[in-house]
Design a protein around this motif. Structure first.
Motif, PDB file in Angstrom:
ATOM      1  N   CYS A  63      93.451  18.290  42.531  1.00  0.00           N
ATOM      2  CA  CYS A  63      94.036  17.008  41.792  1.00  0.00           C
ATOM      3  C   CYS A  63      93.040  16.245  41.023  1.00  0.00           C
ATOM      4  CB  CYS A  63      94.530  16.390  42.901  1.00  0.00           C
ATOM      5  SG  CYS A  63      93.261  15.506  43.822  1.00  0.00           S
ATOM      6  N   LYS A  64      91.801  16.807  41.125  1.00  0.00           N
ATOM      7  CA  LYS A  64      90.675  16.049  40.417  1.00  0.00           C
ATOM      8  C   LYS A  64      90.516  14.499  40.488  1.00  0.00           C
ATOM      9  CE  LYS A  64      90.801  19.552  36.530  1.00  0.00           C
ATOM     10  NZ  LYS A  64      90.195  20.471  37.585  1.00  0.00           N
ATOM     11  N   PHE A  65      91.271  13.993  41.554  1.00  0.00           N
ATOM     12  CA  PHE A  65      91.062  12.640  42.142  1.00  0.00           C
ATOM     13  C   PHE A  65      90.484  12.618  43.180  1.00  0.00           C
ATOM     14  CE2 PHE A  65      92.990   9.137  44.217  1.00  0.00           C
ATOM     15  CZ  PHE A  65      92.763   8.069  43.702  1.00  0.00           C
ATOM     16  N   ALA A  66      90.514  12.887  44.343  1.00  0.00           N
ATOM     17  CA  ALA A  66      90.079  12.800  45.490  1.00  0.00           C
ATOM     18  C   ALA A  66      88.314  13.310  45.531  1.00  0.00           C
ATOM     19  CB  ALA A  66      90.550  13.540  46.796  1.00  0.00           C
ATOM     20  N   HIS A  67      87.483  12.860  46.139  1.00  0.00           N
ATOM     21  CA  HIS A  67      85.924  12.907  46.163  1.00  0.00           C
ATOM     22  C   HIS A  67      85.701  13.037  47.444  1.00  0.00           C
ATOM     23  CE1 HIS A  67      86.470  11.769  41.899  1.00  0.00           C
ATOM     24  NE2 HIS A  67      85.531  12.344  41.424  1.00  0.00           N
ATOM     25  N   TYR A  68      84.601  13.903  47.489  1.00  0.00           N
ATOM     26  CA  TYR A  68      84.134  14.016  49.002  1.00  0.00           C
ATOM     27  C   TYR A  68      82.475  14.277  48.866  1.00  0.00           C
ATOM     28  CZ  TYR A  68      88.786  15.240  49.905  1.00  0.00           C
ATOM     29  OH  TYR A  68      90.352  15.033  49.769  1.00  0.00           O
ATOM     30  N   CYS A  69      81.722  13.986  50.075  1.00  0.00           N
ATOM     31  CA  CYS A  69      80.240  14.202  50.083  1.00  0.00           C
ATOM     32  C   CYS A  69      79.797  15.749  49.981  1.00  0.00           C
ATOM     33  CB  CYS A  69      79.840  13.877  51.510  1.00  0.00           C
ATOM     34  SG  CYS A  69      80.153  11.918  52.232  1.00  0.00           S
ATOM     35  N   ASN A  70      80.723  16.485  50.552  1.00  0.00           N
ATOM     36  CA  ASN A  70      80.459  17.794  50.616  1.00  0.00           C
ATOM     37  C   ASN A  70      81.820  18.658  51.104  1.00  0.00           C
ATOM     38  OD1 ASN A  70      80.512  17.508  53.396  1.00  0.00           O
ATOM     39  ND2 ASN A  70      78.092  17.034  53.347  1.00  0.00           N
ATOM     40  N   ARG A  71      81.606  20.002  51.141  1.00  0.00           N
ATOM     41  CA  ARG A  71      82.773  20.654  51.574  1.00  0.00           C
ATOM     42  C   ARG A  71      83.318  20.383  53.121  1.00  0.00           C
ATOM     43  NH1 ARG A  71      85.672  24.574  49.288  1.00  0.00           N
ATOM     44  NH2 ARG A  71      84.173  24.792  47.640  1.00  0.00           N
ATOM     45  N   THR A  72      81.942  20.002  53.764  1.00  0.00           N
ATOM     46  CA  THR A  72      82.495  19.782  55.418  1.00  0.00           C
ATOM     47  C   THR A  72      83.419  18.564  55.160  1.00  0.00           C
ATOM     48  OG1 THR A  72      80.277  20.597  56.049  1.00  0.00           O
ATOM     49  CG2 THR A  72      81.435  19.265  57.532  1.00  0.00           C
ATOM     50  N   CYS A  73      83.190  17.328  54.558  1.00  0.00           N
ATOM     51  CA  CYS A  73      83.969  16.294  54.416  1.00  0.00           C
ATOM     52  C   CYS A  73      85.352  16.741  54.012  1.00  0.00           C
ATOM     53  CB  CYS A  73      83.395  15.323  53.689  1.00  0.00           C
ATOM     54  SG  CYS A  73      82.596  14.126  54.552  1.00  0.00           S
ATOM     55  N   LYS A  90     101.460  17.142  40.329  1.00  0.00           N
ATOM     56  CA  LYS A  90     102.905  17.182  39.700  1.00  0.00           C
ATOM     57  C   LYS A  90     102.971  15.825  38.924  1.00  0.00           C
ATOM     58  CE  LYS A  90     104.978  20.497  43.089  1.00  0.00           C
ATOM     59  NZ  LYS A  90     105.935  20.486  44.037  1.00  0.00           N
ATOM     60  N   ALA A  91     102.420  14.820  39.415  1.00  0.00           N
ATOM     61  CA  ALA A  91     102.506  13.239  38.717  1.00  0.00           C
ATOM     62  C   ALA A  91     101.952  13.532  37.477  1.00  0.00           C
ATOM     63  CB  ALA A  91     102.452  12.226  39.739  1.00  0.00           C
ATOM     64  N   GLY A  92     100.779  14.059  37.612  1.00  0.00           N
ATOM     65  CA  GLY A  92      99.622  13.813  36.388  1.00  0.00           C
ATOM     66  C   GLY A  92      98.837  13.101  36.629  1.00  0.00           C
ATOM     67  N   THR A  93      99.017  12.109  37.483  1.00  0.00           N
ATOM     68  CA  THR A  93      98.028  11.050  37.851  1.00  0.00           C
ATOM     69  C   THR A  93      97.986  10.342  39.121  1.00  0.00           C
ATOM     70  OG1 THR A  93      97.139   8.887  36.784  1.00  0.00           O
ATOM     71  CG2 THR A  93      99.354   9.189  36.805  1.00  0.00           C
ATOM     72  N   ALA A  94      96.993   9.689  39.659  1.00  0.00           N
ATOM     73  CA  ALA A  94      97.126   9.197  40.995  1.00  0.00           C
ATOM     74  C   ALA A  94      97.704   7.982  40.997  1.00  0.00           C
ATOM     75  CB  ALA A  94      95.760   9.124  41.695  1.00  0.00           C
ATOM     76  N   PRO A  95      98.794   7.308  41.894  1.00  0.00           N
ATOM     77  CA  PRO A  95      99.057   6.168  41.820  1.00  0.00           C
ATOM     78  C   PRO A  95      98.174   5.243  42.478  1.00  0.00           C
ATOM     79  CG  PRO A  95     100.324   7.460  43.610  1.00  0.00           C
ATOM     80  CD  PRO A  95      99.288   8.351  42.968  1.00  0.00           C
ATOM     81  N   SER A  96      98.688   3.968  42.630  1.00  0.00           N
ATOM     82  CA  SER A  96      97.761   2.893  43.237  1.00  0.00           C
ATOM     83  C   SER A  96      97.526   3.169  44.544  1.00  0.00           C
ATOM     84  CB  SER A  96      98.432   1.462  43.086  1.00  0.00           C
ATOM     85  OG  SER A  96      99.608   1.343  43.770  1.00  0.00           O
ATOM     86  N   GLU A  97      96.548   2.265  45.192  1.00  0.00           N
ATOM     87  CA  GLU A  97      96.365   2.677  46.575  1.00  0.00           C
ATOM     88  C   GLU A  97      97.534   2.420  47.538  1.00  0.00           C
ATOM     89  OE1 GLU A  97      93.759  -1.745  46.404  1.00  0.00           O
ATOM     90  OE2 GLU A  97      93.140   0.141  45.533  1.00  0.00           O
ATOM     91  N   ASN A  98      98.332   1.254  47.216  1.00  0.00           N
ATOM     92  CA  ASN A  98      99.482   0.855  48.064  1.00  0.00           C
ATOM     93  C   ASN A  98     100.295   2.101  48.122  1.00  0.00           C
ATOM     94  OD1 ASN A  98      98.448  -1.531  48.483  1.00  0.00           O
ATOM     95  ND2 ASN A  98      99.740  -2.823  47.171  1.00  0.00           N
ATOM     96  N   ILE A  99     100.488   2.797  46.889  1.00  0.00           N
ATOM     97  CA  ILE A  99     101.411   3.683  46.837  1.00  0.00           C
ATOM     98  C   ILE A  99     101.035   4.969  47.744  1.00  0.00           C
ATOM     99  CG2 ILE A  99     102.962   5.208  45.466  1.00  0.00           C
ATOM    100  CD1 ILE A  99     103.313   2.331  45.163  1.00  0.00           C
ATOM    101  N   ARG A 100      99.634   5.403  47.453  1.00  0.00           N
ATOM    102  CA  ARG A 100      98.903   6.470  48.161  1.00  0.00           C
ATOM    103  C   ARG A 100      98.983   6.580  49.616  1.00  0.00           C
ATOM    104  NH1 ARG A 100      93.880   6.605  47.210  1.00  0.00           N
ATOM    105  NH2 ARG A 100      93.719   4.790  45.864  1.00  0.00           N
ATOM    106  N   LEU A 101      98.702   4.952  50.045  1.00  0.00           N
ATOM    107  CA  LEU A 101      98.892   4.909  51.605  1.00  0.00           C
ATOM    108  C   LEU A 101     100.031   5.051  52.147  1.00  0.00           C
ATOM    109  CD1 LEU A 101      97.033   4.258  54.187  1.00  0.00           C
ATOM    110  CD2 LEU A 101      97.080   1.819  53.585  1.00  0.00           C
TER     111      LEU A 101
END
Length: 484
Positions: A63-73, A90-101
């Motif tokens: 998705c190229k949106f989520a980020h992590y410390c490492n592979r473990t996380c 599929k949407a092409g972009t991440a929605p706002s935090e309210n929508i994602r939650l």
């Protein structure tokens, strides 16, 4: 949930109470998030699994949106992220935090079909939404989010009515818990914790909530611990006593706290501190010189104008202007507002911070001391905000070379945060290191003040190093070793 049970709290509805006597600092219960997301503004700076702020995070290749410390996380978070990952692609972009939650909450509801664990006392669907109590402006905002959500959710998944999705947004709006980074200094995300939602409010609570970021460092992933909130006792709690937390910062007069609680959480606070207007007199007090009511009103209005201009200068990065405005405002407040007056405390706090930033540590320490003395008269003795303020003041005194005062404050802050945060929290571990270090420096100071001050001056003059208490201590050690 051996230490707490659900009960009928009368007009307040449901609540939790202790099933046994609980000591100060004890963890009453811990609870992993049902769902949680990182704020939009920090999506590339905070790990989406453990919510720690880190440099050079690894990005999800899909998705190229989520980020992590490492592979473990990343592996630890995959179960929570995998459906979100596909939706973002599929949407092409991440929605706002309210929508994602809301989407994460709904995916989790579909997965567990009721309670997520045996220790979860109520399902998310049973939490209060207060949609009927929302203002027109807030309701319009929810309806806009609902429409955006339905578009985001439309990629081949089960459809839900707009009314049900509004119910979820209402639950999040009045029950979402803000998540802080590993140092407890910045809000970085929001999550939903169903059991925590059952703990009622009190302006002078007997419990506090802290985020434990968990550990992903064990050799075996089976031994990793996940992020979770911990409900900790601030004092001794009797068996069957109701457990309470504060939904708002106590440093507001009772009428302002009541207004905020009514606007955001839709109830009228009738706690003892609100009924008695406890500490309202201190929070609005005049100086010992007994200024007139008109003078108090005039300087309070002037202080609010100054604070607006101070914030503008701070946002613009003009710290010398911030300092000028702070000192002018304090001059106007002197002999008019007491050091417990909320407006004066705000200016004292900013003044100390900006002087520290400008490396005028001795001056910063003097203002920090006044601020802390004011806070002590207002806050609960085990309040986390008080502990953090004393810690910052202690570090400022340490920077200023006032090692005795600095060490005493750091020890005091450590005692408070051991209750509110516990021994394993990152900020408590940092304080333990500082306490050990200042204790050693204090011994050096008491053994030979002249030598200590000479070494400190040498460290300050060393052009190859920026001054920090840590660098001073290591420089002292280097000089001592070279002399042996």
């Amino acid at each position: 949930m051996e230490s707490a049970q659900l009960f009928d709290a009368g007009e307040k509805g449901r609540g939790l109470r202790a099933t046994r006597e609980i000591n100060a600092g004890e963890v009453i219960f811990s609870e992993p998030s049902f769902s949680a997301v990182v704020f939009d503004s920090l999506f590339s700076q905070v790990c989406h699994s453990c919510f720690r702020q880190q440099a050079q995070l690894h990005r999800c290749a899909q998705c190229k949106f989520a980020h992590y410390c490492n592979r473990t996380c990343q592996t630890a978070c995959w179960d929570e992220h995998k459906q979100e990952c596909g939706a973002i692609k599929k949407a092409g972009t991440a929605p706002s935090e309210n929508i994602r939650l809301a989407a994460r909450v709904l995916w989790r509801i579909h997965k567990v079909s009721g309670l997520a664990s045996d220790s979860q006392l109520v399902s998310v669907d049973q939490l209060e939404d207060h949609v009927a109590d929302l203002s027109k402006e807030d309701l319009d905002e929810v309806n806009t989010d609902v429409q955006t959500f339905l578009k985001y959710w439309s990629h081949g998944r089960k459809q839900h009515s707009a009314e049900y999705i509004a119910h979820l947004f209402g639950i999040i709006k009045c029950n979402g818990f803000t998540l802080s980074d590993q140092r407890g200094l910045q809000a970085v995300g929001v999550g939903l914790f169903p059991n925590l939602c059952l703990v009622n409010h009190d302006c002078w609570p007997n419990c506090t909530v802290i985020l434990n970021h968990g550990s992903q460092t064990a050799v075996s992933s089976a031994l990793h611990s996940q992020r979770r909130i911990e409900l900790r006792a601030l004092r001794r709690i009797s068996e069957f006593e109701e457990l309470t937390v504060s939904y708002v910062d106590y440093l507001n007069v009772s009428a302002d706290r009541q207004r905020k609680l009514k606007e955001h959480f839709h109830f009228d606070c009738t706690c003892e501190h609100c009924r008695q207007r406890a500490n309202d007199d201190l929070m609005t007090a005049g100086a010992d010189s007994k200024p007139s009511a008109e003078k108090l009103k005039e300087v309070a209005a002037l202080s609010r104008e100054y604070l607006e201009n101070i914030e503008t200068a701070r946002v613009n990065g003009d710290y010398h202007e911030v300092l000028r405005l702070c000192l002018e405002c304090l001059q106007q407040q002197e002999d008019v507002l007491a050091d417990t007056h909320l407006l004066k405390l705000r200016v004292l706090s900013v003044t100390s911070e900006v002087l520290s930033f400008l490396k005028s540590f001795s001056e910063a320490a003097a203002y920090a001391h006044r601020m802390v003395e004011g806070y002590k008269k207002l806050y609960h003795p085990n309040n986390a905000q008080l502990g953090m303020a004393i810690m910052r003041a202690g570090i400022t005194h340490w920077h200023a070379g006032q090692i005795e005062a600095g060490h005493a404050m750091i020890c005091k802050a450590y005692g408070i945060l051991m209750v509110t945060h516990g021994p394993s929290h990152a900020i408590t571990r940092d304080l333990e290191s500082m306490r050990t270090q200042t204790e050693m420096e204090l011994k050096m100071f008491r053994d030979n003040k002249h030598e200590y001050n000479a070494m400190r001056d040498a460290a300050l003059k060393n052009p190859t190093k920026s001054f920090t208490p840590q660098s001073v201590f290591h420089y002292f050690q280097f000089l001592k070793n070279s002399q042996q």
